[in-house]
Write an enzyme that holds these catalytic residues in place. Structure first.
Site, PDB file in Angstrom:
ATOM      1  N   SER A 123      -2.039  -7.725  -4.332  1.00 50.97           N
ATOM      2  CA  SER A 123      -3.031  -6.858  -4.092  1.00 50.97           C
ATOM      3  C   SER A 123      -3.684  -6.885  -2.834  1.00 50.97           C
ATOM      4  O   SER A 123      -4.300  -6.256  -2.506  1.00 50.97           O
ATOM      5  CB  SER A 123      -4.001  -6.922  -5.194  1.00 50.97           C
ATOM      6  OG  SER A 123      -4.479  -8.099  -5.443  1.00 50.97           O
ATOM      7  N   HIS A 144       2.483  -2.335  -6.253  1.00 45.77           N
ATOM      8  CA  HIS A 144       1.144  -2.661  -6.519  1.00 45.77           C
ATOM      9  C   HIS A 144       0.947  -1.849  -7.869  1.00 45.77           C
ATOM     10  O   HIS A 144       0.172  -0.646  -7.914  1.00 45.77           O
ATOM     11  CB  HIS A 144       0.121  -2.491  -5.498  1.00 45.77           C
ATOM     12  CG  HIS A 144      -1.107  -3.014  -5.985  1.00 45.77           C
ATOM     13  ND1 HIS A 144      -2.433  -2.536  -5.513  1.00 45.77           N
ATOM     14  CD2 HIS A 144      -1.647  -4.005  -6.887  1.00 45.77           C
ATOM     15  CE1 HIS A 144      -3.319  -3.150  -5.940  1.00 45.77           C
ATOM     16  NE2 HIS A 144      -2.852  -4.221  -6.786  1.00 45.77           N
ATOM     17  N   GLU A 156       0.920   1.789  -6.204  1.00 48.89           N
ATOM     18  CA  GLU A 156       1.114   1.894  -4.844  1.00 48.89           C
ATOM     19  C   GLU A 156       2.505   1.254  -4.406  1.00 48.89           C
ATOM     20  O   GLU A 156       2.762   0.053  -4.502  1.00 48.89           O
ATOM     21  CB  GLU A 156       0.087   1.119  -4.115  1.00 48.89           C
ATOM     22  CG  GLU A 156      -1.409   1.721  -4.399  1.00 48.89           C
ATOM     23  CD  GLU A 156      -2.528   0.792  -3.750  1.00 48.89           C
ATOM     24  OE1 GLU A 156      -3.483   1.493  -3.131  1.00 48.89           O
ATOM     25  OE2 GLU A 156      -2.575  -0.424  -3.813  1.00 48.89           O
ATOM     26  N   ASN A 194      -7.909  -0.453  -2.440  1.00 48.29           N
ATOM     27  CA  ASN A 194      -8.954  -1.818  -2.429  1.00 48.29           C
ATOM     28  C   ASN A 194      -9.630  -1.519  -1.139  1.00 48.29           C
ATOM     29  O   ASN A 194     -10.690  -2.332  -0.706  1.00 48.29           O
ATOM     30  CB  ASN A 194      -8.203  -2.973  -2.429  1.00 48.29           C
ATOM     31  CG  ASN A 194      -7.918  -3.569  -3.927  1.00 48.29           C
ATOM     32  OD1 ASN A 194      -8.855  -3.321  -4.750  1.00 48.29           O
ATOM     33  ND2 ASN A 194      -6.956  -4.157  -4.271  1.00 48.29           N
TER      34      ASN A 194
END
Length: 505
Positions: A123, A144, A156, A194
């Protein structure tokens, strides 16, 4: 390239919560799955845990017992990496250490056939960096998942500098066949979610630090006005402050100290104190039995208002007028510059300036600014701010008008862009930069934020709906007000405003 054949064997390395969840997803999709962990017995225990979780779904009528048995039968615990030699896809979900992951993939590269795809669920680490020491770095990509993997829809698909585009397409199609919502992203710090989501936490933490409002009020505004599933403080309590703070620090460092990603001293203090949120029993809120959470603050008015005058276009807030009419308020419209007059009060949608500044610059006495709402027709709460010298009677009249629309009113200190407006503007700004820098397409950025963190709307589409000119004005005013690069508008946003185009064009 199409999705992997359903008979292709898949391996997952790491039998923790994430690894077990990924193994469950692949097995439920029909693949035979090998599960490996360096802790003796951990893989077998993870499969037992998957069986229990599926059993609960059977009890609730959400899954047939036949499907449960078939899924578990496809899962096999192995205790030696050599057992993975014939797999078509190997997904690692181990500790977030660059050197440990590099060593694992070097071992896998020498063990597995040339057509085996090697994938990391990292991540935070660079796929380019992990792959750099491989003889064939094009074989390595990121996949991900979000926790819990069987529940969260987003995946992802992360491509490093050397990653083979055809393998990225295969992973995309495979994830889609597994019932997920995949998006493509380049291997940049934070990938999509993120990176873009940092603004959601950062702006609420800044408002708290500045004393604009307390946690329950800001959380309620994010939910009841912004349409978010959770506010920033209850969400970080759920994630764990050690985890959330570490991700923020990682992204901040990776972008060479860009102030957009500046970590919060308030959150650091919680981490230092061991107040990590739900898992420790205390974070921004207490979680011990018997403790009642404080309620959001509200201002109320007993003033009676039956009429208001709307001067000009309120833009995205025009839906508020229909709501006022539905509640029996006479709305008189005439030309002007986007304000609402009721009694001695003047109400206007925030443009990023403080109320005291805007009142002085625009010559508006008794100015009350109101915040953005995701849907003014359905919102149950709204934030307002006003300058210190407002006539108390005028404030009562303005609050009374919003109450007539069925809205609870929470007053913030005189803060630039209030709460929801500043959060959405900064989310859209970071999302626009992600598109500008080629991290992902506008469609994939918006899908990632909806499916990955359950936003009510993708930030780019939301900005288009509000009006890019207004978003740009808010950011310009935030930057001028704070005098910080943190709020510098994205070049893509400026370009689209100048071109008269939407971000999704």
């Amino acid at each position: 390239m199409t999705a992997l054949n359903i008979n292709a064997q898949i391996a997952v390395i790491g039998a923790g919560a994430m690894g077990a969840g990924i193994a469950q997803v692949a097995a439920q999709a029909g693949h035979p799955v090998l599960l490996l962990d360096n802790r003796p017995g951990a893989a077998a225990q993870a499969i037992e845990g998957i069986d229990r979780q599926l059993g609960k779904r059977v009890e609730k009528g959400k899954l047939s017992d036949q499907a449960r048995l078939a899924t578990v039968a496809r899962l096999q615990a192995v205790d030696n990496i050599a057992a993975l030699a014939d797999c078509a896809l190997i997904i690692e979900a181990i500790v977030e250490s660059l050197e440990v992951k590099r060593a694992l993939f070097r071992q896998l590269e020498s063990l597995c056939g040339e057509h085996c795809m090697l994938v990391s669920n990292t991540s935070s680490l660079s796929i380019t960096s992990i792959a750099a020491q491989l003889d064939h770095p094009q074989r390595l990509l990121g996949l991900h998942f979000f926790n819990p993997a069987p529940v969260m829809a987003l995946v992802e698909i992360v491509s490093g500098l050397a990653s083979d585009p055809s393998l990225a397409e295969c992973l995309y199609d495979t994830a889609k066949a597994w019932g997920k919502k995949p998006v493509h992203t380049r291997s940049t710090p934070g990938f999509i979610v993120n990176r873009v989501a940092r603004s959601f936490y950062a702006e609420n933490l800044r408002l708290l630090q500045e004393g604009a409002a307390d946690c329950p009020t800001l959380d309620a505004l994010m939910r009841d006005a912004g349409g978010f599933a959770m506010g920033a403080f209850e969400l970080t309590d759920l994630i764990g402050h050690d985890v959330n703070y570490a991700v923020t620090c990682s992204v901040f460092d990776a972008y060479y100290g860009d102030t957009r990603f500046l970590p919060s001293l308030i959150q650091k203090e919680l981490v230092d104190a061991g107040r990590l949120g739900r898992k420790s029993g205390q974070g921004f809120y207490h979680y011990a039995d018997g403790i009642t959470r404080a309620q959001p603050t509200e201002v109320t008015s007993r003033a009676v208002v039956d009429t208001c005058v709307v001067e000009g276009d309120l833009g995205v807030a025009n839906a508020l007028l229909a709501r006022l009419r539905e509640h029996g308020v006479e709305v008189i419209q005439r030309d002007g510059h986007g304000v609402v007059r009721v009694g001695d009060a003047v109400l206007a949608l925030s443009d990023g300036r403080m109320a005291c500044q805007r009142a002085r610059e625009d010559g508006l006495d008794n100015l009350i600014l109101f915040d953005l709402a995701f849907d003014y027709g359905q919102a149950s709460r709204i934030a307002v701010s006003c300058c210190a010298n407002i006539d108390p009677t005028a404030l009562q009249q303005g609050v009374a008008l919003l109450q007539r629309a069925g809205l609870s009113v929470s007053q913030l200190s005189d803060s630039p862009a209030l709460a929801v407006m500043r959060t959405v503007a900064t989310l859209a700004n970071e999302a626009a930069d992600a598109v500008l820098h080629g991290v992902a397409s506008a469609a994939d950025v918006d899908l990632a934020m909806r499916a990955g963190v359950n936003y009510p709307q993708g930030p780019l589409a939301w900005a288009d709906a509000i009006g890019l000119g207004h978003i740009l004005t808010v950011l310009d005013n935030l930057q001028a007000g704070y005098g910080e690069e943190r709020y510098r508008p994205s070049l893509l946003l400026r370009r689209r405003v100048a071109e008269g185009r939407a971000l999704h064009d």
